[in-house]
Design a protein around this motif. Structure first.
Motif, short mmCIF file in Angstrom:
data_model
loop_
_atom_site.label_atom_id
_atom_site.label_comp_id
_atom_site.label_asym_id
_atom_site.label_seq_id
_atom_site.Cartn_x
_atom_site.Cartn_y
_atom_site.Cartn_z
N THR A 69 -0.80 38.13 24.09
CA THR A 69 -1.93 38.18 25.02
C THR A 69 -1.77 39.33 26.02
O THR A 69 -2.72 40.07 26.29
N ARG B 101 -2.33 42.71 24.33
CA ARG B 101 -3.77 42.98 24.18
C ARG B 101 -4.41 43.36 25.51
O ARG B 101 -5.27 44.25 25.56
N ALA B 102 -3.99 42.72 26.59
CA ALA B 102 -4.52 43.08 27.91
C ALA B 102 -4.11 44.50 28.29
O ALA B 102 -4.92 45.26 28.84
N ALA C 85 -3.42 46.91 26.14
CA ALA C 85 -4.18 47.81 25.27
C ALA C 85 -5.62 47.97 25.75
O ALA C 85 -6.19 49.06 25.70
N GLU C 86 -6.20 46.89 26.25
CA GLU C 86 -7.56 46.98 26.78
C GLU C 86 -7.58 47.89 28.01
O GLU C 86 -8.45 48.75 28.15
N TYR C 87 -6.60 47.73 28.89
CA TYR C 87 -6.50 48.58 30.08
C TYR C 87 -6.34 50.05 29.69
O TYR C 87 -6.92 50.94 30.30
N GLU C 88 -5.54 50.30 28.65
CA GLU C 88 -5.29 51.67 28.21
C GLU C 88 -6.38 52.21 27.28
O GLU C 88 -6.25 53.32 26.77
N ARG C 89 -7.42 51.43 27.07
CA ARG C 89 -8.54 51.81 26.20
C ARG C 89 -8.09 52.01 24.76
O ARG C 89 -8.57 52.90 24.05
N LEU D 215 -7.42 49.05 22.64
CA LEU D 215 -7.44 47.73 22.03
C LEU D 215 -7.71 47.78 20.53
O LEU D 215 -7.14 46.99 19.77
N ASP D 216 -8.50 48.74 20.10
CA ASP D 216 -8.80 48.86 18.67
C ASP D 216 -7.58 49.23 17.83
O ASP D 216 -7.59 49.11 16.61
N GLN D 217 -6.49 49.64 18.48
CA GLN D 217 -5.28 50.02 17.76
C GLN D 217 -4.27 48.88 17.62
O GLN D 217 -3.26 49.03 16.95
N VAL D 218 -4.54 47.76 18.26
CA VAL D 218 -3.59 46.64 18.20
C VAL D 218 -3.75 45.91 16.87
O VAL D 218 -4.80 45.34 16.59
#
Length: 164
Positions: free
Chosen positions: A20, A23-24, A26-30, A32-35
């Protein structure tokens, strides 16, 4: 009043929390599509027969609010191991409470305890708050080094020694 922060080594039971937080981050770092990591891959990587990395969990106000994920590398010039900090993340609602610094300090303490000659990490060039924080604690960017990465088909091709 700020609650105390508890930092502890992650356990197998923390895998869902770690994912979790990944993913958070990755979302912050823009990104998320790479996770593509899932609980199974995180469990094997951190707690399998041959663990490849370690994680710390930060808990505050009865919630898991951050993590640090790191692994050993080696400096041939120093002739000593180092620690590479892959991820450091604190959820936005818990920032500015010293949690990130506490996580970073714990990783640094582990590096010292383990006889490491250095600790390194990367930061995205647009993440000014993180860059400023790292400079404030004494970290210096290595402008003369360029990070390189192989993934996917390119990694497979090199492993087969295909010409590129």
């Amino acid at each position: 009043m700020t609650s105390a922060v508890d930092i502890r080594a992650a356990t197998r039971g923390d895998v869902p929390v770690i994912l979790t937080l990944i993913r958070a981050l990755a979302e912050y770092e823009r990104l998320l599509d790479q996770v593509v990591a899932d609980e199974a891959s995180i469990e094997v990587a951190l707690f399998g027969e041959r663990p490849y990395a370690e994680a710390l969990i930060a808990r505050c106000d009865d919630r898991d609010v951050g993590f640090a994920l790191f692994f050993h590398n080696f400096s041939t010039f120093l002739g000593r191991p180092g620690l590479y900090l892959e991820d450091l993340f604190v959820v936005p609602q818990a920032r500015d409470r010293g949690i990130g610094k506490a996580l970073l300090a714990r990783v640094a303490a582990l590096a010292v305890e383990r006889g490491c000659g250095r600790m390194e990490w990367a930061v995205l060039d647009w993440n000014r708050p993180a860059i400023d924080f790292y400079r404030h604690i004494g970290a210096r960017p290595l402008d003369e080094w360029i990070v390189n990465r192989l993934t996917g088909d390119d990694l497979q091709a090199l492993a087969r020694c295909d010409d590129r």
